[in-house]
Structure formats: C-alpha cells, structure tokens
Design a protein around this motif. Structure first.
Motif, PDB file in Angstrom:
ATOM      1  N   SER A   1      58.017   9.487  28.535  1.00 40.64           N
ATOM      2  CA  SER A   1      59.379  10.427  29.214  1.00 40.64           C
ATOM      3  C   SER A   1      59.980  10.414  30.959  1.00 40.64           C
ATOM      4  O   SER A   1      61.347  10.398  29.811  1.00 40.64           O
ATOM      5  CB  SER A   1      59.003  11.822  28.847  1.00 40.64           C
ATOM      6  N   GLN A   2      59.291  10.118  31.370  1.00 41.82           N
ATOM      7  CA  GLN A   2      59.869   9.738  33.177  1.00 41.82           C
ATOM      8  C   GLN A   2      61.093   8.194  32.554  1.00 41.82           C
ATOM      9  O   GLN A   2      62.031   8.817  33.467  1.00 41.82           O
ATOM     10  CB  GLN A   2      59.470   9.924  33.450  1.00 41.82           C
ATOM     11  N   MET A   3      60.720   7.428  31.577  1.00 40.73           N
ATOM     12  CA  MET A   3      61.449   6.524  31.719  1.00 40.73           C
ATOM     13  C   MET A   3      62.548   6.820  30.641  1.00 40.73           C
ATOM     14  O   MET A   3      63.815   6.196  30.797  1.00 40.73           O
ATOM     15  CB  MET A   3      60.602   5.055  30.915  1.00 40.73           C
ATOM     16  N   GLY A   4      62.354   7.614  30.020  1.00 40.94           N
ATOM     17  CA  GLY A   4      64.124   7.960  28.934  1.00 40.94           C
ATOM     18  C   GLY A   4      65.061   8.890  29.887  1.00 40.94           C
ATOM     19  O   GLY A   4      65.835   8.623  29.686  1.00 40.94           O
ATOM     20  N   LEU A   5      64.602   9.442  31.657  1.00 41.08           N
ATOM     21  CA  LEU A   5      65.286   9.699  32.788  1.00 41.08           C
ATOM     22  C   LEU A   5      66.262   8.901  32.970  1.00 41.08           C
ATOM     23  O   LEU A   5      67.169   9.232  33.380  1.00 41.08           O
ATOM     24  CB  LEU A   5      64.322  11.374  33.079  1.00 41.08           C
ATOM     25  N   VAL A   6      65.088   7.265  33.072  1.00 43.72           N
ATOM     26  CA  VAL A   6      65.840   6.543  33.399  1.00 43.72           C
ATOM     27  C   VAL A   6      67.185   5.645  33.176  1.00 43.72           C
ATOM     28  O   VAL A   6      67.770   5.083  33.064  1.00 43.72           O
ATOM     29  CB  VAL A   6      64.810   5.629  33.941  1.00 43.72           C
ATOM     30  N   VAL A   7      66.016   6.308  31.456  1.00 41.43           N
ATOM     31  CA  VAL A   7      67.361   5.402  30.533  1.00 41.43           C
ATOM     32  C   VAL A   7      68.402   6.095  31.157  1.00 41.43           C
ATOM     33  O   VAL A   7      69.952   6.366  30.434  1.00 41.43           O
ATOM     34  CB  VAL A   7      66.933   4.898  29.284  1.00 41.43           C
ATOM     35  N   ALA A   8      68.909   8.063  30.870  1.00 45.37           N
ATOM     36  CA  ALA A   8      69.781   8.588  30.675  1.00 45.37           C
ATOM     37  C   ALA A   8      71.014   8.136  32.219  1.00 45.37           C
ATOM     38  O   ALA A   8      71.447   8.211  32.720  1.00 45.37           O
ATOM     39  CB  ALA A   8      69.465   9.704  30.920  1.00 45.37           C
ATOM     40  N   LEU A   9      69.874   8.334  33.132  1.00 44.83           N
ATOM     41  CA  LEU A   9      70.362   7.431  34.544  1.00 44.83           C
ATOM     42  C   LEU A   9      71.061   6.155  34.004  1.00 44.83           C
ATOM     43  O   LEU A   9      72.562   6.062  34.628  1.00 44.83           O
ATOM     44  CB  LEU A   9      69.510   7.480  36.067  1.00 44.83           C
TER      45      LEU A   9
ATOM     46  N   ALA B   1      47.802   1.538  37.441  1.00 41.44           N
ATOM     47  CA  ALA B   1      48.601   3.409  38.410  1.00 41.44           C
ATOM     48  C   ALA B   1      49.902   1.454  38.986  1.00 41.44           C
ATOM     49  O   ALA B   1      51.222   2.392  38.460  1.00 41.44           O
ATOM     50  CB  ALA B   1      47.834   2.630  39.579  1.00 41.44           C
ATOM     51  N   VAL B   2      49.568   0.587  39.247  1.00 42.54           N
ATOM     52  CA  VAL B   2      50.888  -0.603  39.504  1.00 42.54           C
ATOM     53  C   VAL B   2      51.696  -0.365  38.149  1.00 42.54           C
ATOM     54  O   VAL B   2      52.837  -0.997  37.806  1.00 42.54           O
ATOM     55  CB  VAL B   2      50.579  -1.653  39.961  1.00 42.54           C
ATOM     56  N   LEU B   3      50.443  -0.805  36.655  1.00 42.41           N
ATOM     57  CA  LEU B   3      51.753  -0.911  35.294  1.00 42.41           C
ATOM     58  C   LEU B   3      52.402   0.500  35.342  1.00 42.41           C
ATOM     59  O   LEU B   3      53.978   0.134  34.947  1.00 42.41           O
ATOM     60  CB  LEU B   3      50.113  -0.557  34.331  1.00 42.41           C
ATOM     61  N   SER B   4      52.336   2.570  35.624  1.00 44.70           N
ATOM     62  CA  SER B   4      53.155   2.583  34.835  1.00 44.70           C
ATOM     63  C   SER B   4      54.164   3.090  36.166  1.00 44.70           C
ATOM     64  O   SER B   4      55.189   3.433  35.504  1.00 44.70           O
ATOM     65  CB  SER B   4      52.486   3.991  34.996  1.00 44.70           C
ATOM     66  N   GLY B   5      53.264   3.187  37.335  1.00 45.30           N
ATOM     67  CA  GLY B   5      54.738   3.619  38.909  1.00 45.30           C
ATOM     68  C   GLY B   5      55.200   1.986  39.071  1.00 45.30           C
ATOM     69  O   GLY B   5      56.187   2.069  39.757  1.00 45.30           O
ATOM     70  N   VAL B   6      55.572   0.415  38.935  1.00 46.63           N
ATOM     71  CA  VAL B   6      55.819  -0.393  39.527  1.00 46.63           C
ATOM     72  C   VAL B   6      56.076  -0.890  38.453  1.00 46.63           C
ATOM     73  O   VAL B   6      57.623  -0.985  37.583  1.00 46.63           O
ATOM     74  CB  VAL B   6      54.985  -1.049  40.084  1.00 46.63           C
ATOM     75  N   MET B   7      55.451  -1.811  37.552  1.00 47.85           N
ATOM     76  CA  MET B   7      55.838  -2.646  36.845  1.00 47.85           C
ATOM     77  C   MET B   7      56.810  -2.652  35.284  1.00 47.85           C
ATOM     78  O   MET B   7      57.706  -3.259  35.506  1.00 47.85           O
ATOM     79  CB  MET B   7      54.882  -3.196  36.323  1.00 47.85           C
ATOM     80  N   ILE B   8      56.492  -1.257  35.217  1.00 52.71           N
ATOM     81  CA  ILE B   8      57.528  -0.815  34.207  1.00 52.71           C
ATOM     82  C   ILE B   8      59.382  -0.800  34.536  1.00 52.71           C
ATOM     83  O   ILE B   8      60.207  -0.633  33.601  1.00 52.71           O
ATOM     84  CB  ILE B   8      56.973  -0.096  33.128  1.00 52.71           C
ATOM     85  N   LYS B   9      59.383  -0.450  35.440  1.00 52.92           N
ATOM     86  CA  LYS B   9      60.506  -0.332  36.353  1.00 52.92           C
ATOM     87  C   LYS B   9      61.254  -1.414  36.331  1.00 52.92           C
ATOM     88  O   LYS B   9      62.815  -1.695  36.914  1.00 52.92           O
ATOM     89  CB  LYS B   9      60.625   0.196  37.562  1.00 52.92           C
ATOM     90  N   VAL B  10      60.968  -2.566  36.726  1.00 48.99           N
ATOM     91  CA  VAL B  10      61.252  -3.516  36.683  1.00 48.99           C
ATOM     92  C   VAL B  10      62.417  -4.151  35.633  1.00 48.99           C
ATOM     93  O   VAL B  10      63.920  -5.224  35.361  1.00 48.99           O
ATOM     94  CB  VAL B  10      60.648  -5.432  36.238  1.00 48.99           C
ATOM     95  N   GLY B  11      62.415  -3.650  34.339  1.00 44.99           N
ATOM     96  CA  GLY B  11      63.544  -3.185  33.462  1.00 44.99           C
ATOM     97  C   GLY B  11      65.235  -2.415  33.756  1.00 44.99           C
ATOM     98  O   GLY B  11      65.236  -2.957  33.494  1.00 44.99           O
ATOM     99  N   ALA B  12      64.395  -1.582  34.389  1.00 49.20           N
ATOM    100  CA  ALA B  12      65.338  -0.551  35.261  1.00 49.20           C
ATOM    101  C   ALA B  12      66.200  -1.426  36.350  1.00 49.20           C
ATOM    102  O   ALA B  12      67.452  -1.758  36.651  1.00 49.20           O
ATOM    103  CB  ALA B  12      65.105   0.389  36.056  1.00 49.20           C
ATOM    104  N   LEU B  13      65.792  -2.398  36.711  1.00 51.97           N
ATOM    105  CA  LEU B  13      66.177  -3.313  37.820  1.00 51.97           C
ATOM    106  C   LEU B  13      67.174  -4.543  37.237  1.00 51.97           C
ATOM    107  O   LEU B  13      68.435  -4.797  37.796  1.00 51.97           O
ATOM    108  CB  LEU B  13      64.663  -3.932  38.583  1.00 51.97           C
ATOM    109  N   GLY B  14      66.164  -5.083  35.918  1.00 50.17           N
ATOM    110  CA  GLY B  14      66.945  -5.884  35.567  1.00 50.17           C
ATOM    111  C   GLY B  14      68.932  -4.961  34.538  1.00 50.17           C
ATOM    112  O   GLY B  14      70.158  -5.623  34.796  1.00 50.17           O
TER     113      GLY B  14
END
Length: 615
Positions: free
Chosen positions: A293-301, A230-243
């Motif tokens: 798939s959802q991180m692909g949307l984040v990359v598009a954003l 839950a935290v790996l997918s819901g929180v931790m992978i998004k620190v790449g978007a933070l950087g």
C-alpha cells in the motif's frame, strides 16, 4: 585521494571485507557480529553529506565503474544504512536457524545495495541491482521450510522476469551510447527510447512491488527472518524508486497522459493492498501488504514527478516528499517488523504492553498522524491531489494498522530457541533487542523532520495540517468500531462464507454472499497468475520479444553511414584486423570519413565500425 573519496571506497568495500573476515574460524562462529559493522562506514558517509564532485573511478571494473554521493544517493543511503545497521545488530542478538549462512547472504545483499545506491554510471548500478536481487533469495528462504521455499521460488521467478527486462534496457541504452561507454546516471532519461523506458519500468516496478507487480512481496516478507523482513520492506524495495527517480531527474518525459495513469495506478494499489491486508491474520503478512500500500503512494508521487519533467526536472516539492517518504516509511516499517519479532517472544504482560504501545506509535506515523513523519509525506501528496483523497489514504492505512495491532496482540508468545552461537541469555537478548527497537522507533520519528525542507516542516505545524491529519484517524476508528459491531452481529464475518448450521435458523443474521463470492473469485485469479507455468510463459515470451526488439533496433545502427562504400569499409576492416590497431572514440578512417562529413556522424560511424571490424 581525499577523505571523502576514501570514505566512499570504504563504504562500498566494507561488506566485502566482512565476507573475507568470515574465513577466520573465530569470527565464523560469531558471524553475525559483523553485520552492523559492515553498514557503519556507509552511515558515516551519509552523515557527512553529499559531495558529487568527490567521486571515484575504478578502472578495469565494469568498464571503469564510477561512484559518487550526490543528493539523491544520500536521501536513499542515510535511512537505508541506518536500518541496515540496526537490523544487523538485532540479528546478532537474536537466534537464527543458520547464523553463518544468514551472515553471508546478508553481507552480499548489503554489498549490492551500497553499490547501486552509490553508482554514478548505468553498468555499476545494474551490477549492484542484480547482486542485491539474487542474494536476497538466501534471506527469503533462510528457514528452509516448505512455505519459505515456495515463497522463494515465486520471488526468484518474478525477479528473473524483472532482470530480463532490466538487462535488456541496460544493454539497449549502453549500445546506443557507443562501445566502451557506460552511460552516466545523470541525464540518463533525456531522449530515451519509449521501449527502453518501458523495460526499465517493468524491472523497477517488480522490485518496488508496484500495483500489479506485487505478488512476491507479501509472501517473501512473511517467511523471512524478522531482521531480513525489516530490510526487505524498509530498504530494498525502494531501490526501484531510486531507479525510476534517476530517470525522471535525468529528463525522462512520459508521453500522453502517462503521468496521470501512473498516479491513478498508485492510488488504486494503495486501497487495494489495504483491502487485501484486512483479510490476513498473520501480523508479518499484514505488514507486507502495508508495504504494498505504501509503495502505491510512492508510485503516485513518481507520477506527480513525471507530470513536471517536461521543463527538464521534476518538481522540487515532489522530490522533497519522496525523500521524506524514504526516511519515514523505511524506519517506521523496520520498527514494526522488529517490534513484531520482539512481541512474538515477550512473555510478561508489561513488556508486551510496552511493545504494543511502540507499535501503535509506528502505525500512527504510517497513517500520517499529526506531527509524525507521515504527516510530512502527506503534505507532499496534497500538492498533487485533493486533501480529502490524501486523507482517505491515511484512513485506509489506519484501518490496516488497527487490524495489525489486534492480530499481533492476540498471538501468544512463542518459545525462543537457544542461541547456537553461545551468546547472551534470554533476558539479555530481550533487553538488547528492546533498546535497538526503541532506537529504530525514535529514528523513524525524528529523521523525517531532519531531512524535510523548511516548507514541509512549516506546513505540517499549521492548524489546518493538524486537522487534516486528525479526521482520517477518527474516521478509521469509527469504521473499525462499526466493523467489529457488525462482526458480532454476523458470526461468520462479513466477506466470509458462513458454515451451514443444522436446522433452518431463520432469525440468525447471514453474511453478505456477494462480497464473499467476489473476494473468493479475486483470490483464485490472483493465485493462478502466480503459478510457475504462467511465470514461465511470461518470461519466455518476454525474452523472445526483447530479442526481436534488439535485433530490429540494432540493424539500422549498423548501417547508419549509408554514404560509405561497402568495399572501402571491408578493406579497412581487414587492415585493422591485421595490424591490431583500435580506433579511439570519434576517430574514423579516411575512406569512411568522406561519407560522413558531420562530426557527430563520424563519431557514430567510428563506434559502429569498430564493433563490426572486431577491433
């Protein structure tokens, strides 16, 4: 030190205090009780609101580590701390293979996450990033099985490649900033070297699970315990978007058509991950591919944000959409993983149907159903792409969620082992887990509306937005019904190799061999790229290339002041080495100052001279 600064310091120290408390034998036997408590100060800090002027400096730590809570950090901290707390409480109420070991790696990972989110300078950010990355290996391999260890090796190998790229970029950027100076995250991207920006992109993209760098994510999330997934997918992978966002809001400009390429790459990864997830059978693996798939949307954003950085800052609409995506996806995906864990141990029919209903709500939110957090994120996507394309992303996600629900409902409940910590009984654990899960689900439906700005909320409530959210779901239902009908006509299934039956049964329908051959070829190629020899060669090549790049970039800087006499510089260097005097930043001996009349050149020469003289 005011109250905000004290809360900031307590939020960062809370996981370390919990780790220290594990030295007590009484707490060691019930180590998981500390997991939700360690995230509580960070959640209270995020609820208090951002205050960038109330930062603190920790002298003597990482060259004066600086911490602050600005608007960007709060957007990541609020949903992240809430999910850390809820998942930690879930872990306390459910059995684990090694509770004490799980608690140690959990707290270390949380400590790294909080440090990088609240960091105000580059070195502090990198220290938290590295701590979180390597501590998460213990969460991935917690069960100790063969599959978990294999997934952990893949995770560790790819993360090492990312850390090499990120460490090189951090060292490069810090070196150009001058000795003894950790660059501020605010304005970090302005004037950054393209090579350094590329290294940052590799490091952040691997953590984000961006398209092409996602290999570790489906395997690691599938084998980790449910709260860790839950935290790996819901929180931790998004620190790449933070950087990445720190660089974009700091003024990083992507040359050429890089923004369009980034957006196209993200959308391609969105549809590719859905196609790959439809071929999976394990519910947690399907959810992992949904995260890709959802991180692909984040990359598009992020690509849309890069398109507007030339004036100095990304568009406000893109940041509003990214903030909503963080809150929406993090809590919705956390609810899906926690619900999957509950469904795997639920025995009675009513409980299973209740859980499936909640999973359907979370899946519909991911598919951007009207009036959900996903609809708010989709409203931000439509600002940079056609409505029909944004709608197709919702259709693809809905198809994957329907497949997930079908596979989750077909799995028989597993027997729940006895708790080794002497905790609650099975019924009490199930009821407590259900309450935590409903809180997570409700937070995922409500929090995106709270963090969204007025323009997004107003658009999501219009009739056109509701209509744009309905037709992708209806299309997904039609496509899913058609696929199930075709599956009944083709017993082997579309895209699968049929088993040869004895006798020439010409009347039986056959699968499509071209699709099966193409899918099989792509699967083999992807597996070959994930083998250790390939990872080792890539890592070795990257290290050599980065070392050469650093060497060639540092050579001109050491001789930036060509006007200064070489013998004068050597003489002063010996004098400084003899008396131990250290030049302050911007100060320059007189013999070298004559060769560098400009003040900016004097400061640069002073920093280079101090490094060369060994002061």
């Amino acid at each position: 030190m005011n109250a905000t600064q004290l809360a900031l310091l307590l939020a960062v120290l809370a996981p370390w205090l919990a780790l220290t408390a594990l030295a007590l034998p009484a707490l060691r036997r019930r180590a998981t009780i500390l997991l939700p408590l360690a995230a509580l100060p960070a959640l209270l800090l995020a609820l208090a609101g951002p205050d960038p002027d109330a930062g603190i400096v920790l002298p003597g730590l990482l060259d004066q580590a600086r911490l602050a809570l600005d608007g960007t950090a709060r957007a990541f901290l609020l949903p992240g701390a809430l999910l850390w707390l809820l998942a930690g409480a879930y872990a306390h109420r459910h059995p684990l293979t090694h509770p004490l070991r799980f608690a140690v790696f959990w707290l270390l990972t949380l400590a790294g996450y909080l440090l990088l989110v609240l960091a105000a300078d580059l070195l502090t950010f990198y220290a938290g990033f590295a701590l979180m990355t390597f501590a998460a290996y213990g969460l991935v391999t917690h069960t100790g099985g063969v599959t978990a260890l294999r997934a952990g090796r893949l995770y560790l190998g790819l993360m090492l490649i990312g850390e090499v790229a990120l460490f090189t970029a951090v060292a490069w950027t810090t070196m150009l900033a001058g000795p003894g100076n950790s660059p501020d995250l605010v304005g970090l991207g302005a004037g950054m070297e393209p090579a350094a920006a590329l290294l940052f992109a590799i490091g952040f993209g691997l953590k984000l699970g961006a398209p092409g760098l996602h290999a570790w994510l489906p395997r690691a999330h599938a084998v980790a315990p449910v709260p860790a997934s839950a935290v790996l997918s819901g929180v931790m992978i998004k620190v790449g978007a933070l950087g990445a966002w720190r660089l974009l809001e700091g003024g990083l400009e992507i040359p050429g058509h890089g923004d369009l390429i980034l957006t196209a790459l993200g959308l391609t990864g969105t549809f590719y991950a859905v196609a790959a997830g439809l071929r999976q059978s394990e519910p947690k693996t399907i959810l992992a591919w949904s995260s890709v798939s959802q991180m692909g949307l984040v990359v598009a954003l992020l690509g849309m944000g890069a398109a507007g950085t030339s004036p100095g800052a990304p568009p406000a609409a893109v940041w509003a959409g990214l903030a909503v995506m963080l809150a929406h996806h993090g809590l919705a995906k956390g609810a899906l993983f926690l619900g999957t864990g509950l469904l795997a141990t639920a025995a009675d029919r009513f409980t299973r149907r209740t859980i499936l209903l909640g999973l359907a709500l979370a899946g519909a939110a991911l598919a951007a159903a009207p009036l959900s957090g996903g609809a708010l994120a989709k409203a931000a996507l439509t600002s940079g792409m056609p409505d029909w394309l944004a709608g197709l992303t919702g259709t693809a996600t809905a198809l994957l969620m329907l497949h997930f629900l079908r596979r989750a409902a077909s799995h028989a409940p597993e027997p729940e082992p006895e708790r080794s910590t002497g905790g609650n009984d099975r019924h009490g654990g199930m009821m407590g887990g259900m309450m935590l899960w409903w809180v997570t689900l409700a937070a995922g439906l409500v929090l995106p509306w709270w963090v969204a700005d007025a323009s997004l909320r107003g658009y999501a409530l219009t009739a056109s937005a509701i209509g744009n959210g309905l037709w992708p779901l209806l299309l997904a239902g039609v496509l899913a019904g058609g696929a199930w009908w075709l599956r009944s006509r083709w017993p082997a299934g579309i895209g699968r190799v049929a088993v040869r039956q004895p006798g020439p049964d010409r009347s039986a329908p056959r699968p499509l061999p071209g699709m099966a051959r193409l899918a099989h070829w792509w699967t083999l190629r992807e597996r070959q790229l994930h083998r250790w020899p390939v990872i080792g060669r890539v890592a070795t090549t990257m290290i050599l290339l980065l070392a050469l790049a650093l060497a060639f970039s540092a050579t001109p800087a050491l001789f930036a002041c060509k006007q200064a006499p070489a013998d004068a510089g050597a003489g002063v260097g010996v004098a400084l080495a003899a008396n131990g005097r250290v030049l302050v930043r911007g100060e320059l001996p007189g013999t070298l100052a004559a060769g560098c009349p400009e003040r900016g050149r004097q400061a640069e020469c002073a920093g280079r001279f101090r490094t060369k003289a060994g002061a």
